[in-house]
Write an enzyme that holds these catalytic residues in place. Structure first.
Site, short mmCIF file in Angstrom:
data_model
loop_
_atom_site.label_atom_id
_atom_site.label_comp_id
_atom_site.label_asym_id
_atom_site.label_seq_id
_atom_site.Cartn_x
_atom_site.Cartn_y
_atom_site.Cartn_z
NE ARG A 1 -15.89 -25.56 -10.67
CZ ARG A 1 -16.61 -25.97 -9.64
NH1 ARG A 1 -16.29 -27.08 -8.99
NH2 ARG A 1 -17.65 -25.27 -9.22
CD GLU B 1 1.36 5.85 -8.69
OE1 GLU B 1 2.12 5.38 -7.82
OE2 GLU B 1 0.29 5.31 -9.00
CG PHE C 1 6.63 1.34 5.41
CD1 PHE C 1 5.60 0.73 6.10
CD2 PHE C 1 6.37 2.57 4.80
CE1 PHE C 1 4.35 1.32 6.19
CE2 PHE C 1 5.12 3.17 4.88
CZ PHE C 1 4.12 2.54 5.59
CD GLU D 1 14.14 -2.39 -4.14
OE1 GLU D 1 14.80 -2.00 -5.10
OE2 GLU D 1 14.29 -3.48 -3.60
N GLY E 1 -15.41 -19.07 -6.73
CA GLY E 1 -15.39 -18.98 -5.26
C GLY E 1 -14.14 -19.61 -4.66
CB SER F 1 7.73 8.99 -3.36
OG SER F 1 6.71 8.04 -3.30
CB THR G 1 4.84 4.19 -6.02
OG1 THR G 1 5.22 5.48 -6.54
CG2 THR G 1 4.79 4.22 -4.51
C1 LIG Z 1 5.78 -4.08 2.94
C2 LIG Z 1 6.71 -2.93 2.65
C3 LIG Z 1 8.07 -3.15 2.65
C4 LIG Z 1 8.95 -2.08 2.43
N1 LIG Z 1 10.31 -2.28 2.52
C5 LIG Z 1 11.14 -1.20 2.55
C6 LIG Z 1 12.54 -1.36 2.87
O1 LIG Z 1 13.03 -2.48 3.08
N2 LIG Z 1 13.30 -0.24 2.96
C7 LIG Z 1 12.81 1.00 2.75
O2 LIG Z 1 13.55 1.97 2.88
N3 LIG Z 1 11.49 1.20 2.44
C8 LIG Z 1 10.66 0.12 2.34
N4 LIG Z 1 9.32 0.30 2.06
C9 LIG Z 1 8.82 1.65 1.83
C10 LIG Z 1 8.41 1.91 0.38
O3 LIG Z 1 9.52 1.96 -0.45
C11 LIG Z 1 7.58 3.20 0.37
O4 LIG Z 1 6.34 2.90 1.02
C12 LIG Z 1 7.34 3.73 -1.02
O5 LIG Z 1 8.55 4.17 -1.58
C13 LIG Z 1 6.32 4.88 -1.04
O6 LIG Z 1 6.56 5.81 -0.05
P1 LIG Z 1 5.35 6.28 0.92
O7 LIG Z 1 4.75 5.04 1.47
O8 LIG Z 1 5.86 7.27 1.88
O9 LIG Z 1 4.29 6.92 -0.05
P2 LIG Z 1 4.26 8.46 -0.57
O10 LIG Z 1 5.62 8.84 -1.07
O11 LIG Z 1 3.65 9.31 0.46
O12 LIG Z 1 3.28 8.32 -1.82
C14 LIG Z 1 1.85 8.29 -1.71
C15 LIG Z 1 1.29 8.26 -3.15
O13 LIG Z 1 1.69 9.45 -3.84
C16 LIG Z 1 2.36 9.10 -5.04
N5 LIG Z 1 3.43 10.06 -5.32
C17 LIG Z 1 4.38 10.51 -4.48
N6 LIG Z 1 5.21 11.35 -5.11
C18 LIG Z 1 4.77 11.43 -6.39
C19 LIG Z 1 5.22 12.14 -7.54
N7 LIG Z 1 6.30 12.91 -7.53
N8 LIG Z 1 4.53 11.97 -8.71
C20 LIG Z 1 3.44 11.17 -8.75
N9 LIG Z 1 2.96 10.50 -7.69
C21 LIG Z 1 3.63 10.60 -6.53
C22 LIG Z 1 2.91 7.71 -4.80
O14 LIG Z 1 3.18 7.03 -6.01
C23 LIG Z 1 1.81 7.09 -3.98
O15 LIG Z 1 0.81 6.63 -4.85
C24 LIG Z 1 8.43 -0.78 2.19
C25 LIG Z 1 7.05 -0.59 2.15
C26 LIG Z 1 6.19 -1.62 2.40
C27 LIG Z 1 4.71 -1.38 2.40
#
Ligand SMILES: Cc1cc2nc3c(=O)[nH]c(=O)nc-3n(C[C@H](O)[C@H](O)[C@H](O)COP(=O)(O)OP(=O)(O)OC[C@H]3O[C@@H](n4cnc5c(N)ncnc54)[C@H](O)[C@@H]3O)c2cc1C
Length: 384
Positions: A270, A369, A156, A365, A342, A132, A367
């Site tokens: 159904r 949050e 990812f 892109e 089911g 994030s 979360t």
């Molecule tokens: C299938 C898939 C495809 C993806 N494709 C791409 C891609 O093409 N390119 C790319 O660069 N990335 C990609 N991602 C990465 C994705 O964008 C990140 O997983 C996402 O931005 C969250 O980062 P993180 O997983 O490190 O979670 P973290 O940042 O560690 O977050 C963990 C939790 O903490 C919360 N959190 C973190 N900071 C805060 C805050 N300031 N306030 C409140 N809550 C917070 C988050 O909302 C989350 O619930 C992909 C991910 C997946 C699973």
């Protein structure tokens, strides 16, 4: 104020739906899903028909339409099939950064084959320790003669093991304070020595897309692959997200509409206790709630797209659209499974796959949050 699509937009939406309905064979989809295979053949066909890069200028192989028309295509693709729809929607991921900030030479080289569906692209921003928060990065690009040398790990990355080009966000000035003032975007081509892709699997949904970890081990990139101006990469990516998150919202919207269509069809055929499931008031209320929330999501998504096309990109609206549409999709898919009983749990009935595919729209892109933080910042008139 006009809430109608234009006749041309309606035609594009109908054409996108007719294309996937004509091409999709349930067995073929289930096979792709099972094999975790990308629908290459469909990408080529979609490219030939002008659906890929529909919002790109004709000079670079697009159709010259706006974000709104792209949104309509993505929504319709995902409504017909969440897996295929998302795979096609993300096949050109991050190529808009090349369009927005690339040199004429870069645009001419990469965009036409991407629009034809012959090339795939990816965007690498996330790192194992920076998700994030990408305001500081571990991946560095150091100038060495006429090249940049990239070292680090991105994780990812959608299309990571398939993409022909990857836009990589790197730290070019490690001394910059704050760190994001020293980041740049570079185009890296597939097969660059020192670049390795490791597939991250298995995963919950979007099985037709590749998700990979990319390792950069002294990867040399000619300096002319820098996008735009050095140390402006973070701002470029935020600018790109303000548009691209609307596309994710459109994926969610299409999925929500797709599960609603299936729930409506199932509950009106159904029967239990001598009645159609849709005759029970609880079902009717569920359908009413779903339809209302989907319509509200659609208004937000279209409004955000409309603002972009007016040249007034609004990050608050974009985040509202993504946050709301993502939640609506997950909840609608959950309810659709419930209404199928089911059968909803069984792959053949599709809604369980839509459910698994919907969840990612609340994560990638930014979360849910993070969207909320962005909305609140805009409301409180703060900016990063
Ligand atoms: C299938 C898939 C495809 C993806 N494709 C791409 C891609 O093409 N390119 C790319 O660069 N990335 C990609 N991602 C990465 C994705 O964008 C990140 O997983 C996402 O931005 C969250 O980062 P993180 O997983 O490190 O979670 P973290 O940042 O560690 O977050 C963990 C939790 O903490 C919360 N959190 C973190 N900071 C805060 C805050 N300031 N306030 C409140 N809550 C917070 C988050 O909302 C989350 O619930 C992909 C991910 C997946 C699973």
């Amino acid at each position: 104020m006009n809430f109608e699509l234009t006749e041309e937009q309606q035609d594009i939406q109908d054409a996108a739906g007719a294309f996937l309905q004509g091409e999709l064979d349930k067995d073929k989809v289930l096979q792709l899903e099972k094999e975790h295979a990308f629908p290459r053949e469909l990408l080529t066909k979609a490219g030939k028909l002008g659906f890929m890069g529909i919002h790109f200028p004709e000079a670079y192989g697009g159709q010259g339409y706006g974000i709104m028309e792209n949104i309509l295509v993505v929504e319709e693709f995902c409504r017909n099939d969440s897996g295929v729809g998302i795979a096609l929607s993300l096949a050109d991921f991050s190529s808009e950064l090349i369009l927005k900030f690339g040199s004429e030479e870069q645009k001419k080289k990469y965009l036409p084959p991407i629009c034809r569906g012959e090339m795939m692209s990816a965007g690498a921003y996330t790192e194992p320790d920076h998700g994030s928060d990408i305001t500081t990065l571990g991946t560095t690009a150091v100038k060495d003669g006429d090249d940049y040398v990239i070292n680090g790990t991105k994780t990812f990355i959608t299309n990571g093991s398939m993409a022909d080009v990857v836009v990589v966000l790197c730290q070019t000035d490690p001394k910059a304070t704050p760190g994001y003032r020293g980041q740049s975007t570079l185009i890296v081509e597939k097969g660059a020595p020192g670049l390795e892709a490791l597939e991250i699997a298995p995963k919950m949904g979007i099985h037709m897309t590749s998700t990979a970890e990319l390792s950069f081990n002294s990867v040399r990139v000619p300096a002319n692959r820098l996008l735009g101006v050095e140390n402006k990469g973070f701002y470029q990516v935020l600018n790109f997200f303000d548009e691209s998150r609307i596309e994710i919202a459109a994926q969610a919207l299409g999925i929500a509409q797709g599960v609603f269509d299936r729930a409506l069809s199932y509950t009106t055929t159904r029967e239990q206790f001598g009645k159609k499931i849709s005759d029970f008031q609880v079902t009717r209320h569920k359908l009413a709630d779903m339809a209302t929330r989907i319509d509200a999501a659609r208004l937000l998504v279209y409004r955000a797209a409309w603002h972009c096309d007016q040249g007034r990109v609004d990050s608050k609206l974009t985040s509202m659209a993504k946050m709301f549409a993502g939640r609506v999709a997950v909840e609608a898919a959950d309810e659709a499974i419930q209404m199928h009983g089911g059968y909803g749990y069984i792959t053949e009935y599709e809604v369980e796959r839509f459910y698994r595919d919907a969840k990612i729209t609340e994560i990638y892109e930014g979360t849910r949050e993070i969207q909320k933080n962005r909305i609140a910042s805009a409301l409180l008139a703060k900016s990063i």
